[in-house]
Design an enzyme around this catalytic site. Sequence first.
Site, short mmCIF file in Angstrom:
data_model
loop_
_atom_site.label_atom_id
_atom_site.label_comp_id
_atom_site.label_asym_id
_atom_site.label_seq_id
_atom_site.Cartn_x
_atom_site.Cartn_y
_atom_site.Cartn_z
N HIS A 1 27.37 -16.05 10.65
CA HIS A 1 27.70 -14.78 10.02
C HIS A 1 28.81 -14.10 10.81
O HIS A 1 29.18 -14.55 11.90
CB HIS A 1 26.48 -13.87 9.90
N TYR B 1 34.73 -15.23 20.31
CA TYR B 1 35.12 -14.85 18.95
C TYR B 1 34.74 -13.41 18.66
O TYR B 1 33.97 -13.11 17.75
CB TYR B 1 34.49 -15.80 17.94
N HIS C 1 30.50 -9.95 11.61
CA HIS C 1 30.48 -8.50 11.45
C HIS C 1 31.89 -8.01 11.72
O HIS C 1 32.58 -8.53 12.59
CB HIS C 1 29.57 -7.83 12.48
#
Length: 178
Positions: free
Chosen positions: A59, A149, A61
């Site tokens: 996922h 990341y 954000h």
Amino acid sequence: MQYRRALLAGASYFFTVVTEQRRPVFAAEKEVNLLRDVFREVRQRYPFQINAAVVMPDHLHCIWTLPPGDADYALRWRLIKTGFTKACDPRWRGQPQAARQRKGQQAVWQNRYWEHLLRDGDDFRRHVEYIHYNPVRHGLVAHARDWPYSSFLRYVRDGVYPLEWGADWAMTDDLGAE
């Protein structure tokens, strides 16, 4: 079910976008770099500022600020998800379920995403902290600085955080995003 999205031109939004069945699409640097390229291409056509971001294995954000007079984050997400899906390693496309096949969809991403209109400076700050602490919270690294990341090191470079930020605390505010 009809979803209502908060649309305010020029506003800042927090997003959570999840891969289909939480597959670890972004566990490999190659796919993270592809995602960065797709973001760059979409931003050239439809500008927006990325205030903070973290890409996790399954996922991501991010916080975006849209330009004045523009509230169309849905178009940008559609282009990002489509561009990535078309260019990624075919093994991540998976076998779509019947409903997706009827719509001609692939199975790289969950259909929807979570968005939250950031209300004020404190709300913005809490979501930035959530983003930067997420790899620690998930047990992927011991310190936010160690996750490659993330926008965390940009915040350090800009003097917002010290390099040791978050090393002595545990985030308890879940924000309801995952």
